[in-house]
Design an enzyme around this catalytic site. Sequence first.
Site, PDB file in Angstrom:
ATOM      1  CG  HIS A  32      -1.792  -1.181   1.351  1.00  0.00           C
ATOM      2  ND1 HIS A  32      -2.848  -1.429   0.516  1.00  0.00           N
ATOM      3  CD2 HIS A  32      -1.734  -2.228   2.213  1.00  0.00           C
ATOM      4  CE1 HIS A  32      -3.429  -2.568   0.869  1.00  0.00           C
ATOM      5  NE2 HIS A  32      -2.763  -3.075   1.886  1.00  0.00           N
ATOM      6  CG  HIS A  92       3.297   5.610   6.303  1.00  0.00           C
ATOM      7  ND1 HIS A  92       3.198   5.765   7.675  1.00  0.00           N
ATOM      8  CD2 HIS A  92       2.149   6.101   5.793  1.00  0.00           C
ATOM      9  CE1 HIS A  92       2.039   6.318   7.979  1.00  0.00           C
ATOM     10  NE2 HIS A  92       1.379   6.534   6.850  1.00  0.00           N
ATOM     11  CG  HIS A 141      -0.017   8.712   2.221  1.00  0.00           C
ATOM     12  ND1 HIS A 141      -0.825   7.587   2.175  1.00  0.00           N
ATOM     13  CD2 HIS A 141       0.297   8.888   3.530  1.00  0.00           C
ATOM     14  CE1 HIS A 141      -0.980   7.111   3.400  1.00  0.00           C
ATOM     15  NE2 HIS A 141      -0.315   7.881   4.235  1.00  0.00           N
ATOM     16  CB  THR A 149      -5.309   7.797   6.526  1.00  0.00           C
ATOM     17  OG1 THR A 149      -3.980   7.316   6.317  1.00  0.00           O
ATOM     18  CG2 THR A 149      -5.277   9.133   7.242  1.00  0.00           C
ATOM     19  CB  THR A 150      -4.723   2.346   6.380  1.00  0.00           C
ATOM     20  OG1 THR A 150      -4.002   2.283   7.624  1.00  0.00           O
ATOM     21  CG2 THR A 150      -3.915   3.121   5.350  1.00  0.00           C
TER      22      THR A 150
END
Length: 276
Positions: free
Chosen positions: A88, A115, A117, A191-192
């Site tokens: 992801h 992580h 985005h 947000t996941t």
Amino acid sequence: LFIQILLDWFKTLILFVAGKGKWCYTSQLCAVSNCSGNSKQFTSCGKDSQSPINIVTSKVKMDWNLKPFTFEGYEKQTAKWVLENDGHSVKVTLQESAKITDGSLNSKYKATQFHFHWGSHGNWGSSPGSEHSIDGERYAMEVSAILAGVTASIRENYPGKKVQMEPLALKSLIPHEKNLTRYYRYAGSLTTPGCNEAVVWTVFEEPIELGQQQVQAFPTTVFFSTNLSLPMMDNFRPIQPLGNRTVYKSSAGAILPPAKALLVITIAYLMVTLFQ
């Protein structure tokens, strides 16, 4: 654009929900079977205090109790970091201690991983990939880091691939010390899935600008599929309603205008509680 510190009160991030199968971003639906592209199919993802949000600067409330942060262990890291494609995103796991205190938080937190985005890139140009926005403006990326040491380690990066990389000074991934007093604060969620609503978000005003090649490295060299057939892109969750929540602003400094340059990123740290 802005830096985000995500304080996760859970020690386990649950990415699968019993009976619902795997989740995935809309941009990878065509390549992943038995997955749900709508995170609201997961019960907790449909609640009222979800993230990300659009921060409307004219409606934030000044909080004079929001104090500056103190960062420990951000000057130097020696143990190699682990960079992984989890299907992801690209995440980097830290191998030694770095802590954050103050900022009107009730506990001391340990930085464990960061992580990324990002949006998409093609002959038509680039699209923004940040999750949060300020006054309706989204930015090129919302990431935990995107410096040369990271981008050099993600070549042909497919799900499950792990590589070690030389550590960077965490201090280089955040704004200058004088700019760390200006930030927004609100209560939100992961947000996941499972979108746990036990997160304290801190969004710094100070932008960080990067070169276009660094920004483009992600949608062109990271993949959703192991056969490298589907580039990983648009791996962000859409804006969620603010509802009855209030976004607070620290008292130091004036609100900066939104960054206009495309080559600006956000930084999001996933922190786990160190002391209760």
